[in-house]
Design an enzyme around this catalytic site. Sequence first.
Site, PDB file in Angstrom:
ATOM      1  N   GLY A   1      18.643 -37.082  86.175  1.00  0.00           N
ATOM      2  CA  GLY A   1      17.434 -37.070  85.520  1.00  0.00           C
ATOM      3  C   GLY A   1      17.282 -37.433  84.147  1.00  0.00           C
ATOM      4  O   GLY A   1      18.240 -37.639  83.560  1.00  0.00           O
TER       5      GLY A   1
ATOM      6  N   GLN B   1      13.454 -39.319  76.102  1.00  0.00           N
ATOM      7  CA  GLN B   1      15.135 -39.541  75.732  1.00  0.00           C
ATOM      8  C   GLN B   1      15.502 -40.873  75.290  1.00  0.00           C
ATOM      9  O   GLN B   1      16.422 -41.328  74.609  1.00  0.00           O
ATOM     10  CB  GLN B   1      15.745 -39.063  76.723  1.00  0.00           C
ATOM     11  CG  GLN B   1      15.548 -37.516  77.146  1.00  0.00           C
ATOM     12  CD  GLN B   1      16.593 -37.324  78.285  1.00  0.00           C
ATOM     13  OE1 GLN B   1      16.087 -37.024  79.500  1.00  0.00           O
ATOM     14  NE2 GLN B   1      17.583 -36.604  78.087  1.00  0.00           N
TER      15      GLN B   1
ATOM     16  N   CYS C   1      22.472 -32.364  79.917  1.00  0.00           N
ATOM     17  CA  CYS C   1      21.459 -33.215  79.439  1.00  0.00           C
ATOM     18  C   CYS C   1      22.183 -34.678  78.859  1.00  0.00           C
ATOM     19  O   CYS C   1      22.767 -34.369  77.991  1.00  0.00           O
ATOM     20  CB  CYS C   1      20.756 -32.508  78.261  1.00  0.00           C
ATOM     21  SG  CYS C   1      19.224 -33.293  77.628  1.00  0.00           S
ATOM     22  N   LEU C   2      21.776 -35.532  79.167  1.00  0.00           N
ATOM     23  CA  LEU C   2      22.272 -36.953  78.687  1.00  0.00           C
ATOM     24  C   LEU C   2      21.855 -36.879  77.145  1.00  0.00           C
ATOM     25  O   LEU C   2      22.755 -37.886  76.422  1.00  0.00           O
ATOM     26  CB  LEU C   2      21.583 -38.065  79.442  1.00  0.00           C
ATOM     27  CG  LEU C   2      22.120 -38.349  80.759  1.00  0.00           C
ATOM     28  CD1 LEU C   2      21.138 -39.339  81.496  1.00  0.00           C
ATOM     29  CD2 LEU C   2      23.390 -38.798  80.733  1.00  0.00           C
TER      30      LEU C   2
ATOM     31  N   HIS D   1      13.738 -29.209  84.078  1.00  0.00           N
ATOM     32  CA  HIS D   1      14.506 -29.514  82.719  1.00  0.00           C
ATOM     33  C   HIS D   1      13.596 -30.893  82.369  1.00  0.00           C
ATOM     34  O   HIS D   1      13.615 -31.114  81.194  1.00  0.00           O
ATOM     35  CB  HIS D   1      16.028 -29.914  83.228  1.00  0.00           C
ATOM     36  CG  HIS D   1      16.673 -30.502  82.212  1.00  0.00           C
ATOM     37  ND1 HIS D   1      17.720 -29.761  81.649  1.00  0.00           N
ATOM     38  CD2 HIS D   1      16.618 -31.584  81.394  1.00  0.00           C
ATOM     39  CE1 HIS D   1      18.050 -30.575  80.752  1.00  0.00           C
ATOM     40  NE2 HIS D   1      17.689 -31.691  80.609  1.00  0.00           N
ATOM     41  N   GLU D   2      13.396 -31.972  83.136  1.00  0.00           N
ATOM     42  CA  GLU D   2      12.895 -33.038  82.693  1.00  0.00           C
ATOM     43  C   GLU D   2      11.457 -33.018  82.162  1.00  0.00           C
ATOM     44  O   GLU D   2      10.997 -33.704  80.961  1.00  0.00           O
ATOM     45  CB  GLU D   2      12.922 -34.303  83.506  1.00  0.00           C
ATOM     46  CG  GLU D   2      14.463 -34.576  84.234  1.00  0.00           C
ATOM     47  CD  GLU D   2      15.382 -34.867  83.134  1.00  0.00           C
ATOM     48  OE1 GLU D   2      14.968 -35.356  81.895  1.00  0.00           O
ATOM     49  OE2 GLU D   2      16.543 -34.501  83.348  1.00  0.00           O
TER      50      GLU D   2
ATOM     51  N   HIS E   1      11.265 -31.800  78.812  1.00  0.00           N
ATOM     52  CA  HIS E   1      11.398 -32.871  77.724  1.00  0.00           C
ATOM     53  C   HIS E   1      10.144 -33.529  77.195  1.00  0.00           C
ATOM     54  O   HIS E   1       9.872 -33.883  75.896  1.00  0.00           O
ATOM     55  CB  HIS E   1      12.201 -34.186  78.317  1.00  0.00           C
ATOM     56  CG  HIS E   1      13.850 -33.936  78.003  1.00  0.00           C
ATOM     57  ND1 HIS E   1      14.298 -33.682  77.066  1.00  0.00           N
ATOM     58  CD2 HIS E   1      14.893 -33.858  78.935  1.00  0.00           C
ATOM     59  CE1 HIS E   1      15.664 -33.627  77.119  1.00  0.00           C
ATOM     60  NE2 HIS E   1      15.937 -33.613  78.361  1.00  0.00           N
TER      61      HIS E   1
HETATM   62  C1  QAP Z   1      19.334 -32.513  83.803  1.00  0.00           C
HETATM   63  O1  QAP Z   1      20.978 -34.155  83.145  1.00  0.00           O
HETATM   64  C2  QAP Z   1      19.962 -31.590  84.721  1.00  0.00           C
HETATM   65  O2  QAP Z   1      27.033 -34.310  79.015  1.00  0.00           O
HETATM   66  C3  QAP Z   1      19.807 -33.984  83.954  1.00  0.00           C
HETATM   67  O3  QAP Z   1      28.878 -36.262  79.332  1.00  0.00           O
HETATM   68  C4  QAP Z   1      21.344 -31.661  84.836  1.00  0.00           C
HETATM   69  O4  QAP Z   1      21.804 -35.887  84.037  1.00  0.00           O
HETATM   70  C5  QAP Z   1      19.548 -30.604  85.232  1.00  0.00           C
HETATM   71  C6  QAP Z   1      25.316 -35.982  81.692  1.00  0.00           C
HETATM   72  C7  QAP Z   1      22.263 -30.859  85.677  1.00  0.00           C
HETATM   73  C8  QAP Z   1      20.120 -29.603  85.980  1.00  0.00           C
HETATM   74  C9  QAP Z   1      21.529 -29.815  86.229  1.00  0.00           C
HETATM   75  C10 QAP Z   1      25.687 -35.184  81.054  1.00  0.00           C
HETATM   76  C11 QAP Z   1      26.329 -37.182  82.022  1.00  0.00           C
HETATM   77  C12 QAP Z   1      24.265 -36.157  82.706  1.00  0.00           C
HETATM   78  C13 QAP Z   1      26.802 -35.154  80.230  1.00  0.00           C
HETATM   79  C14 QAP Z   1      22.024 -35.269  83.363  1.00  0.00           C
HETATM   80  C15 QAP Z   1      27.667 -36.305  80.259  1.00  0.00           C
HETATM   81  C16 QAP Z   1      27.441 -37.343  81.301  1.00  0.00           C
HETATM   82  C17 QAP Z   1      23.124 -34.995  82.576  1.00  0.00           C
HETATM   83 CO    CO Z   2      17.771 -33.517  79.253  1.00  0.00          CO
END
Ligand code: QAP
Ligand code: CO
Length: 166
Positions: free
Chosen positions: A46, A51, A93-94, A135-136, A139
């Site tokens: 997401g 971001q 979270c990216l 979550h998004e 943001h």
């Molecule tokens: C939100 O987050 C989300 O730390 C999206 O090293 C994620 O895509 C909501 C990511 C999971 C609910 C459950 C994070 C990639 C990606 C990192 C993401 C990383 C590499 C996060």
């Molecule tokens: Co995020």
Amino acid sequence: MTIRKILTFPDPELRNVAKDVTKFDSELKKLADDLLETMYENNGIGLAAVQIGISKRIIVADVSEEKNQPHVFVNPNIKVLDEKERGGYDEGCLSIPGFYEEVVRPLKVEINFQNLDGENKSLVPEGLLGVVIQHETEHLDGKLMVDYISSIKRQRIRSKLLKIKK
Ligand code: QAP
Ligand code: CO
């Protein structure tokens, strides 16, 4: 399509409240493409426009195994249908790379949004997709996952990420 740079916590731009999208033109479609490409490139599920430093209410998500089910939500609005809490999803979270935290959220939500042509749509997402959309969407109001944890933990994450950035 362009891969954009993702802002990381505690960048102050992540606290901005994004503006409603009013023009459904080719520029918006290009933004959606860039968001999806940037999300896939970084192995995300997401991503919100804020971001990548763009203050518009648009988010993308893809929770499929094959990464072939892109979703785009413009001006998303969350309505809680079932408040019953669901503990359980470890969220990432990216903008907060390397950190994961369990966030408790409502069990069932409905999302009202517009597509890239400005048409009104509604969706009651299943499972992880519902969590990612919540979550998004946060943001877009300048809210981050770290707001759910203690300020001591938040400070520690903040200083770690600032060190990596140097
Ligand atoms: C939100 O987050 C989300 O730390 C999206 O090293 C994620 O895509 C909501 C990511 C999971 C609910 C459950 C994070 C990639 C990606 C990192 C993401 C990383 C590499 C996060
Ligand atoms: Co995020």
